[in-house]
Design an enzyme around this catalytic site. Structure first.
Site, mmCIF file in Angstrom:
data_model
loop_
_atom_site.group_PDB
_atom_site.id
_atom_site.type_symbol
_atom_site.label_atom_id
_atom_site.label_comp_id
_atom_site.label_asym_id
_atom_site.label_seq_id
_atom_site.Cartn_x
_atom_site.Cartn_y
_atom_site.Cartn_z
ATOM 1 N N GLY A 9 0.786 -1.305 0.135
ATOM 2 C CA GLY A 9 0.000 -0.132 -0.023
ATOM 3 C C GLY A 9 0.928 1.415 -0.083
ATOM 4 N N THR A 11 1.487 3.333 -2.574
ATOM 5 C CA THR A 11 1.212 4.359 -3.249
ATOM 6 C C THR A 11 0.215 5.079 -2.593
ATOM 7 N N ARG A 34 0.743 -2.889 -7.336
ATOM 8 C CA ARG A 34 -0.137 -3.493 -8.302
ATOM 9 C C ARG A 34 0.683 -3.366 -9.467
ATOM 10 N N SER A 128 -8.113 -0.758 12.381
ATOM 11 C CA SER A 128 -8.980 0.486 12.144
ATOM 12 C C SER A 128 -10.130 0.481 13.370
ATOM 13 N N GLU A 130 -12.915 1.250 12.681
ATOM 14 C CA GLU A 130 -14.173 0.406 12.017
ATOM 15 C C GLU A 130 -14.213 -0.798 12.798
ATOM 16 N N TYR A 152 -15.815 -4.166 5.425
ATOM 17 C CA TYR A 152 -14.712 -3.544 5.373
ATOM 18 C C TYR A 152 -14.161 -3.708 7.072
ATOM 19 N N LYS A 156 -11.009 -6.011 8.535
ATOM 20 C CA LYS A 156 -10.155 -5.658 9.679
ATOM 21 C C LYS A 156 -9.991 -6.344 10.858
ATOM 22 N N GLY A 188 -7.402 10.384 -0.481
ATOM 23 C CA GLY A 188 -8.054 9.843 -1.791
ATOM 24 C C GLY A 188 -9.322 10.692 -1.668
ATOM 25 N N VAL A 192 -14.586 11.546 3.037
ATOM 26 C CA VAL A 192 -15.619 12.753 2.916
ATOM 27 C C VAL A 192 -14.644 13.821 3.262
ATOM 28 N N ARG A 194 -11.517 14.854 2.069
ATOM 29 C CA ARG A 194 -11.076 15.247 0.869
ATOM 30 C C ARG A 194 -12.215 15.967 -0.109
HETATM 31 P P1 NDP Z 1 -5.221 4.360 0.920
HETATM 32 O O1 NDP Z 1 -6.761 3.693 0.238
HETATM 33 O O2 NDP Z 1 -4.888 5.748 0.591
HETATM 34 O O3 NDP Z 1 -4.232 3.196 0.147
HETATM 35 C C1 NDP Z 1 -4.482 1.986 -0.119
HETATM 36 C C2 NDP Z 1 -3.384 1.250 -0.843
HETATM 37 O O4 NDP Z 1 -3.751 -0.114 -0.875
HETATM 38 C C3 NDP Z 1 -3.117 1.569 -1.791
HETATM 39 O O5 NDP Z 1 -1.680 1.830 -2.067
HETATM 40 C C4 NDP Z 1 -3.596 0.780 -3.089
HETATM 41 O O6 NDP Z 1 -3.196 0.569 -4.232
HETATM 42 C C5 NDP Z 1 -3.436 -0.475 -2.186
HETATM 43 N N1 NDP Z 1 -4.325 -1.355 -2.617
HETATM 44 C C6 NDP Z 1 -5.666 -1.628 -2.541
HETATM 45 N N2 NDP Z 1 -5.999 -2.780 -2.972
HETATM 46 C C7 NDP Z 1 -4.912 -3.602 -3.312
HETATM 47 C C8 NDP Z 1 -4.761 -4.888 -3.772
HETATM 48 N N3 NDP Z 1 -5.907 -5.514 -3.959
HETATM 49 N N4 NDP Z 1 -3.604 -5.338 -4.067
HETATM 50 C C9 NDP Z 1 -2.452 -4.351 -3.779
HETATM 51 N N5 NDP Z 1 -2.737 -3.283 -3.341
HETATM 52 C C10 NDP Z 1 -3.845 -2.722 -2.993
HETATM 53 O O7 NDP Z 1 -5.477 4.152 2.313
HETATM 54 P P2 NDP Z 1 -4.870 4.774 3.420
HETATM 55 O O8 NDP Z 1 -3.253 5.156 3.333
HETATM 56 O O9 NDP Z 1 -5.593 5.694 3.980
HETATM 57 O O10 NDP Z 1 -4.741 3.730 4.551
HETATM 58 C C11 NDP Z 1 -3.598 2.571 4.594
HETATM 59 C C12 NDP Z 1 -4.060 1.317 5.481
HETATM 60 O O11 NDP Z 1 -4.592 1.690 6.794
HETATM 61 C C13 NDP Z 1 -5.441 0.663 4.788
HETATM 62 O O12 NDP Z 1 -5.182 -0.772 5.314
HETATM 63 C C14 NDP Z 1 -6.593 1.275 5.612
HETATM 64 O O13 NDP Z 1 -7.714 0.411 5.691
HETATM 65 C C15 NDP Z 1 -6.171 1.431 7.053
HETATM 66 N N6 NDP Z 1 -6.548 2.444 7.917
HETATM 67 C C16 NDP Z 1 -6.804 3.773 7.381
HETATM 68 C C17 NDP Z 1 -7.286 4.650 8.233
HETATM 69 C C18 NDP Z 1 -7.276 6.054 7.660
HETATM 70 O O14 NDP Z 1 -8.032 7.097 8.211
HETATM 71 N N7 NDP Z 1 -6.532 6.520 6.514
HETATM 72 C C19 NDP Z 1 -7.674 4.557 9.542
HETATM 73 C C20 NDP Z 1 -7.636 2.995 9.979
HETATM 74 C C21 NDP Z 1 -7.001 2.293 9.145
HETATM 75 P P3 NDP Z 1 -3.517 1.420 -5.474
HETATM 76 O O15 NDP Z 1 -2.730 2.531 -5.154
HETATM 77 O O16 NDP Z 1 -2.870 0.560 -6.460
HETATM 78 O O17 NDP Z 1 -5.007 1.290 -5.487
HETATM 79 P P1 GDR Z 2 -14.496 6.365 6.935
HETATM 80 O O1 GDR Z 2 -14.363 7.432 6.228
HETATM 81 O O2 GDR Z 2 -15.973 5.701 6.569
HETATM 82 O O3 GDR Z 2 -14.587 6.804 8.502
HETATM 83 O O4 GDR Z 2 -13.391 5.379 6.832
HETATM 84 P P2 GDR Z 2 -15.175 8.285 5.178
HETATM 85 O O5 GDR Z 2 -14.385 9.727 5.044
HETATM 86 O O6 GDR Z 2 -15.608 7.491 4.006
HETATM 87 O O7 GDR Z 2 -16.566 8.709 5.944
HETATM 88 C C1 GDR Z 2 -16.587 9.475 7.156
HETATM 89 C C2 GDR Z 2 -17.924 9.966 7.471
HETATM 90 O O8 GDR Z 2 -18.535 10.619 6.718
HETATM 91 C C3 GDR Z 2 -19.758 10.255 6.371
HETATM 92 N N1 GDR Z 2 -20.122 11.101 5.098
HETATM 93 C C4 GDR Z 2 -19.753 10.622 3.845
HETATM 94 N N2 GDR Z 2 -18.499 9.725 3.306
HETATM 95 C C5 GDR Z 2 -18.141 9.874 2.253
HETATM 96 N N3 GDR Z 2 -17.196 9.144 2.021
HETATM 97 N N4 GDR Z 2 -18.797 10.538 1.449
HETATM 98 C C6 GDR Z 2 -19.774 11.450 1.626
HETATM 99 O O9 GDR Z 2 -20.234 12.248 0.544
HETATM 100 C C7 GDR Z 2 -20.186 11.560 2.888
HETATM 101 N N5 GDR Z 2 -21.140 12.028 3.615
HETATM 102 C C8 GDR Z 2 -21.174 11.827 4.986
HETATM 103 C C9 GDR Z 2 -19.893 8.957 6.354
HETATM 104 O O10 GDR Z 2 -21.152 8.373 6.298
HETATM 105 C C10 GDR Z 2 -18.953 8.609 7.446
HETATM 106 O O11 GDR Z 2 -19.743 8.406 8.631
HETATM 107 C C11 GDR Z 2 -11.883 5.796 6.879
HETATM 108 C C12 GDR Z 2 -11.274 5.051 5.983
HETATM 109 O O12 GDR Z 2 -9.962 5.599 5.899
HETATM 110 C C13 GDR Z 2 -11.039 3.257 6.524
HETATM 111 O O13 GDR Z 2 -10.001 2.703 5.649
HETATM 112 C C14 GDR Z 2 -10.395 3.696 7.924
HETATM 113 O O14 GDR Z 2 -10.472 2.541 8.475
HETATM 114 C C15 GDR Z 2 -11.474 4.577 8.749
HETATM 115 O O15 GDR Z 2 -11.391 5.853 8.140
HETATM 116 C C16 GDR Z 2 -11.009 4.558 10.291
#
Ligand code: NDP
Ligand code: GDR
Length: 332
Positions: A9, A11, A34, A128, A130, A152, A156, A188, A192, A194
């Site tokens: 991960g 990237t 990938r 997470s 979650e 999801y 986890k 990404g 919500v 971003r």
């Molecule tokens: P991102 O979505 O930004 O990054 C996910 C990464 O996983 C990317 O590099 C993606 O590659 C790679 N990936 C996804 N599917 C595959 C696959 N099938 N094979 C290979 N690589 C894959 O996530 P974050 O950086 O925000 O989060 C990192 C980790 O932490 C994740 O596991 C997430 O679930 C967890 N997490 C994140 C939190 C958060 O708030 N950000 C909170 C708690 C946990 P590609 O670029 O090719 O898509």
């Molecule tokens: P989350 O993040 O589900 O907490 O997972 P997300 O930003 O997607 O949602 C947070 C909350 O916002 C509400 N929401 C919306 N969400 C999105 N995406 N788009 C909308 O338009 C919108 N409107 C309201 C959602 O219902 C939710 O309650 C993130 C990810 O990084 C996971 O990989 C990680 O494990 C958890 O945080 C901790």
């Protein structure tokens, strides 16, 4: 001492910050990506732009044990950070199957390859908040019961249990971080925070007139990703593996995020934000708030960036990217 790290991960948001942190500490950093990423670096490796020459990338897929085994055997890492996952909770309702397959099997494959090839490798699993889901208590700590509300979250919990089982059964130095939401200008666009900050920039630049959102009353504990990857590294420097909650301890609603982001740009969100029932989830996690006192005590970790600073940094970055220069926006 030579130290090699393998990041899956790499990237993604966290992977890119972690890679930079480890390079700064003198690690030889390898990333598992990938194959399509190697074929389309201009689009898929953008978060690694500033460190591209300092990381070695290896093609592998979370769906294939053989490819993961091969990558681990090439790198023979001392530390392995498993961050790759289908990480978008909403999408896990649309495709439960690929979420469960990639997240559970991918974690299992990586743990199994590490056990077979580098049993002394220190392993980090990206757990997470979650996993707490419909939590019975607020705030949540390492002893709070898991009640995931999406595939999801379920994936986890399974990864967390696999990691703990490899620690107990095979004596691996395998730790899980239970990280609460963490954001940054590298987040990404589907998440919500971003979506909101890029939406503000689009409205300011005249490219859009409204922003459609789902549940504005959901509450999250939002920190800065750069600080959270430091906690991952600290976990692997401990003598013993363990699990840690990483959070700010402060929770805010999506509405508060929206209000602040628009206000920072001089706008009143009520004129632009429209509710969209299609964006509500079939099952929601209403209040997440973490208690990271164990991490503060044992890892010496603490967060510094607060909610307002995070929102402002993200809005400013998106406005700069859209070519909007505003007075007082700090460059970072
Ligand atoms: P991102 O979505 O930004 O990054 C996910 C990464 O996983 C990317 O590099 C993606 O590659 C790679 N990936 C996804 N599917 C595959 C696959 N099938 N094979 C290979 N690589 C894959 O996530 P974050 O950086 O925000 O989060 C990192 C980790 O932490 C994740 O596991 C997430 O679930 C967890 N997490 C994140 C939190 C958060 O708030 N950000 C909170 C708690 C946990 P590609 O670029 O090719 O898509
Ligand atoms: P989350 O993040 O589900 O907490 O997972 P997300 O930003 O997607 O949602 C947070 C909350 O916002 C509400 N929401 C919306 N969400 C999105 N995406 N788009 C909308 O338009 C919108 N409107 C309201 C959602 O219902 C939710 O309650 C993130 C990810 O990084 C996971 O990989 C990680 O494990 C958890 O945080 C901790």
């Amino acid at each position: 001492m030579e130290r090699r790290a393998l990041i899956t991960g790499i990237t993604g948001q966290d992977g890119s910050y972690l890679a930079a942190l480890l390079i700064g500490k003198g690690y030889e950093v390898h990333g598992l990506v990938r194959r399509v990423a190697l074929e389309d670096p201009e689009h898929r490796l953008t978060r690694l732009d500033s460190i591209r020459a300092q990381v070695k990338l290896h093609a592998a897929s979370l769906e294939s044990y053989a490819s993961i085994h091969q990558a681990v055997s090439k790198v023979m890492p001392h530390e392995c950070y498993h961050l790759a996952a289908q990480s978008f909770v909403s999408y896990s309702f649309d495709d439960e199957f690929s979420t469960l397959n990639a997240n559970i099997n991918g974690t299992h494959y990586l743990l199994a390859a590490a056990k077979n090839l580098v049993p002394k490798c220190r392993f980090y699993f990206a757990g997470s908040s979650e996993m707490f889901g419909h939590a019975g208590e607020v705030p949540q700590n390492e002893n709070t019961h898991f009640h995931p509300r999406s595939t999801y979250g379920i994936s986890k919990v399974a990864g967390f249990d696999l990691t703990r089982n490899y620690r107990e059964a095979y004596k691996m130095h395998a730790s899980s971080g239970i990280l609460f939401n963490h954001e940054s200008p590298r987040r990404g666009y589907e998440f919500v925070t971003r979506k909101i900050t890029s939406g503000v920039a689009r409205i300011l630049s005249g490219r859009s007139k409204e922003l459609r959102l789902g549940n504005l009353e959901a509450k999250r504990d939002w920190g800065h990703a750069r600080e959270y990857v430091d906690a991952m590294w600290r976990m692997l420097q401990q003598d013993d593996p363990d699990d840690y909650v990483i959070a700010t301890g402060v929770t805010h609603s999506v509405r508060e995020f929206v209000e602040l982001a628009f206000a920072h740009a001089g706008l009143d969100y009520r004129q632009y934000v429209a509710g969209d029932p299609d964006l509500f989830r079939p099952a929601e996690v209403n209040i997440l708030q973490g208690d990271s006192s164990k991490a503060r005590r044992k890892l010496g970790w603490k967060h510094e960036v607060g909610f307002e600073e995070l929102v402002r940094e993200m809005v400013d970055a998106d406005c700069r990217a859209a070519g909007i220069e505003r007075k007082g926006s700090a460059a970072r």
